[in-house]
Write a protein that holds these residues in place. Sequence first.
Motif, mmCIF file in Angstrom:
data_model
loop_
_atom_site.group_PDB
_atom_site.id
_atom_site.type_symbol
_atom_site.label_atom_id
_atom_site.label_comp_id
_atom_site.label_asym_id
_atom_site.label_seq_id
_atom_site.Cartn_x
_atom_site.Cartn_y
_atom_site.Cartn_z
ATOM 1 N N THR A 1 0.814 -1.219 0.000
ATOM 2 C CA THR A 1 0.000 0.000 0.000
ATOM 3 C C THR A 1 0.849 1.271 0.000
ATOM 4 O O THR A 1 0.419 2.302 -0.497
ATOM 5 C CB THR A 1 -0.958 0.031 1.199
ATOM 6 N N SER A 2 2.054 1.199 0.534
ATOM 7 C CA SER A 2 2.906 2.393 0.563
ATOM 8 C C SER A 2 3.757 2.545 -0.702
ATOM 9 O O SER A 2 4.343 3.602 -0.916
ATOM 10 C CB SER A 2 3.817 2.369 1.789
ATOM 11 N N HIS A 3 3.801 1.537 -1.551
ATOM 12 C CA HIS A 3 4.622 1.627 -2.766
ATOM 13 C C HIS A 3 4.224 2.796 -3.644
ATOM 14 O O HIS A 3 5.073 3.424 -4.276
ATOM 15 C CB HIS A 3 4.529 0.340 -3.575
ATOM 16 N N GLN A 4 2.928 3.086 -3.702
ATOM 17 C CA GLN A 4 2.469 4.163 -4.574
ATOM 18 C C GLN A 4 3.116 5.502 -4.226
ATOM 19 O O GLN A 4 3.209 6.387 -5.068
ATOM 20 C CB GLN A 4 0.961 4.264 -4.529
ATOM 21 N N LEU A 5 3.575 5.657 -3.022
ATOM 22 C CA LEU A 5 4.232 6.895 -2.617
ATOM 23 C C LEU A 5 5.613 7.049 -3.249
ATOM 24 O O LEU A 5 6.137 8.157 -3.351
ATOM 25 C CB LEU A 5 4.368 6.954 -1.098
ATOM 26 N N PHE A 6 6.202 5.942 -3.657
ATOM 27 C CA PHE A 6 7.568 5.955 -4.174
ATOM 28 C C PHE A 6 7.638 5.830 -5.695
ATOM 29 O O PHE A 6 8.689 6.040 -6.272
ATOM 30 C CB PHE A 6 8.377 4.821 -3.545
ATOM 31 N N LEU A 7 6.538 5.471 -6.326
ATOM 32 C CA LEU A 7 6.518 5.305 -7.777
ATOM 33 C C LEU A 7 6.152 6.640 -8.410
ATOM 34 O O LEU A 7 4.999 7.029 -8.455
ATOM 35 C CB LEU A 7 5.511 4.218 -8.178
ATOM 36 N N SER A 8 7.149 7.358 -8.892
ATOM 37 C CA SER A 8 6.907 8.703 -9.398
ATOM 38 C C SER A 8 7.336 8.846 -10.853
ATOM 39 O O SER A 8 8.184 8.101 -11.349
ATOM 40 C CB SER A 8 7.651 9.722 -8.541
ATOM 41 N N GLU A 9 6.731 9.828 -11.508
ATOM 42 C CA GLU A 9 7.092 10.096 -12.899
ATOM 43 C C GLU A 9 8.499 10.656 -12.972
ATOM 44 O O GLU A 9 8.986 11.270 -12.038
ATOM 45 C CB GLU A 9 6.095 11.085 -13.512
ATOM 46 N N GLY A 10 9.142 10.413 -14.099
ATOM 47 C CA GLY A 10 10.499 10.891 -14.289
ATOM 48 C C GLY A 10 11.543 10.007 -13.641
ATOM 49 O O GLY A 10 12.713 10.354 -13.595
ATOM 50 N N ALA A 11 11.098 8.865 -13.152
ATOM 51 C CA ALA A 11 12.025 7.952 -12.478
ATOM 52 C C ALA A 11 12.468 6.844 -13.440
ATOM 53 O O ALA A 11 11.841 6.600 -14.459
ATOM 54 C CB ALA A 11 11.356 7.331 -11.257
ATOM 55 N N VAL A 12 13.548 6.223 -13.096
ATOM 56 C CA VAL A 12 14.017 5.033 -13.794
ATOM 57 C C VAL A 12 13.884 3.883 -12.805
ATOM 58 O O VAL A 12 14.357 3.973 -11.674
ATOM 59 C CB VAL A 12 15.491 5.177 -14.241
ATOM 60 N N TYR A 13 13.215 2.829 -13.241
ATOM 61 C CA TYR A 13 12.950 1.696 -12.361
ATOM 62 C C TYR A 13 13.849 0.532 -12.729
ATOM 63 O O TYR A 13 14.018 0.211 -13.896
ATOM 64 C CB TYR A 13 11.482 1.276 -12.457
ATOM 65 N N LEU A 14 14.393 -0.075 -11.729
ATOM 66 C CA LEU A 14 15.271 -1.220 -11.889
ATOM 67 C C LEU A 14 14.589 -2.415 -11.219
ATOM 68 O O LEU A 14 14.444 -2.442 -10.002
ATOM 69 C CB LEU A 14 16.612 -0.923 -11.212
ATOM 70 N N LEU A 15 14.120 -3.370 -12.034
ATOM 71 C CA LEU A 15 13.493 -4.580 -11.504
ATOM 72 C C LEU A 15 14.521 -5.699 -11.550
ATOM 73 O O LEU A 15 15.002 -6.069 -12.603
ATOM 74 C CB LEU A 15 12.267 -4.980 -12.332
ATOM 75 N N VAL A 16 14.868 -6.202 -10.397
ATOM 76 C CA VAL A 16 15.894 -7.236 -10.288
ATOM 77 C C VAL A 16 15.225 -8.532 -9.866
ATOM 78 O O VAL A 16 14.464 -8.567 -8.907
ATOM 79 C CB VAL A 16 16.969 -6.836 -9.244
ATOM 80 N N TRP A 17 15.503 -9.603 -10.591
ATOM 81 C CA TRP A 17 14.906 -10.892 -10.275
ATOM 82 C C TRP A 17 15.862 -12.022 -10.630
ATOM 83 O O TRP A 17 16.823 -11.839 -11.362
ATOM 84 C CB TRP A 17 13.570 -11.058 -10.981
ATOM 85 N N HIS A 18 15.593 -13.178 -10.103
ATOM 86 C CA HIS A 18 16.420 -14.360 -10.342
ATOM 87 C C HIS A 18 15.693 -15.230 -11.362
ATOM 88 O O HIS A 18 14.658 -15.815 -11.050
ATOM 89 C CB HIS A 18 16.630 -15.129 -9.029
#
Length: 75
Positions: free
Chosen positions: A26-43
Amino acid sequence: DPETDKKLRRVKFLCYDFAGQDVYYTSHQLFLSEGAVYLLVWHPRGNEPDARLEFWLRSIVSRNSNGAYVILVAT
């Protein structure tokens, strides 16, 4: 040099590691902002549904109406 000063721009670097913990969804939406670069790391050899890549991609898209830069990193 005043001309050089005009060319300099400040970049704000913030890094958040959500580690896929359900309790914080529920708090993730506070950190997902426009102009950002997202790095999704997975195995990639792990269980893909456990990585919840589709969930994260949908979350990023829903908070970025103008599109977002996403870098997918397989470890």
